[in-house]
Scaffold this active site. Sequence first.
Site, PDB file in Angstrom:
ATOM      1  CG  HIS A   2      -2.768   0.596   0.642  1.00 41.61           C
ATOM      2  ND1 HIS A   2      -2.194   1.685   0.008  1.00 41.61           N
ATOM      3  CD2 HIS A   2      -2.047  -0.482   0.243  1.00 41.61           C
ATOM      4  CE1 HIS A   2      -1.187   1.277  -0.728  1.00 41.61           C
ATOM      5  NE2 HIS A   2      -1.077  -0.043  -0.611  1.00 41.61           N
TER       6      HIS A   2
ATOM      7  CD  GLU B  21      -4.399   5.051   3.244  1.00 41.74           C
ATOM      8  OE1 GLU B  21      -4.155   3.837   3.435  1.00 41.74           O
ATOM      9  OE2 GLU B  21      -3.534   5.859   2.868  1.00 41.74           O
TER      10      GLU B  21
ATOM     11  CB  CYS C 241      -0.531   5.411  -2.428  1.00 41.77           C
ATOM     12  SG  CYS C 241      -1.896   4.230  -2.547  1.00 41.77           S
TER      13      CYS C 241
ATOM     14  CB  CYS D  54      -5.432   5.327  -0.901  1.00 42.95           C
ATOM     15  SG  CYS D  54      -4.887   3.698  -0.331  1.00 42.95           S
TER      16      CYS D  54
END
Length: 159
Positions: free
Chosen positions: A46, A48, A76, A79
């Site tokens: 991801h 992040e 999410c 993260c």
Amino acid sequence: MRLALQLAQEAYAEGEIPIGAVAVYEDEIIASARNEKELRKDATAHAEILAMQRAAQHLNRWRLDGVTLYCTLEPCPMCAGAMINTRLKKLVYGCRDDKAGSAGSVIDLVRYPGLNHQVEVMEGVLREECASLLTSFFADIRRDGRVGRRRSTRNRVGG
């Protein structure tokens, strides 16, 4: 946040879910990333996570105290957990994720008082632009059923 949105646009063009993230420390951009799940064949890639990893490398430490992370989408649970574990100071995000958001919409993991660290949160920065990019991406997927192709600039925010 504009750079995070630009990174999200790049992800869109490559068939990745269009999310971008930028880490700032002492008013300087120290790291940035876009989603790379398809590229890496890695569900943890991801934007992040990648931006926090790069920020830690830049600072030569795992603690990201004093760092602000700008993201186009609410993080999410994975993260959000990483933000807590890295002791991230502040999260600024564009639009909410009503299915997996962990900074206020579905759950508020980053500010959960029972954990050892809470992250300061600011939401809604460039909300419309961030949401529009995601909406366009998923409309393309539903219509075309394809991921991983170059997309025309007509579908990109500011393109």
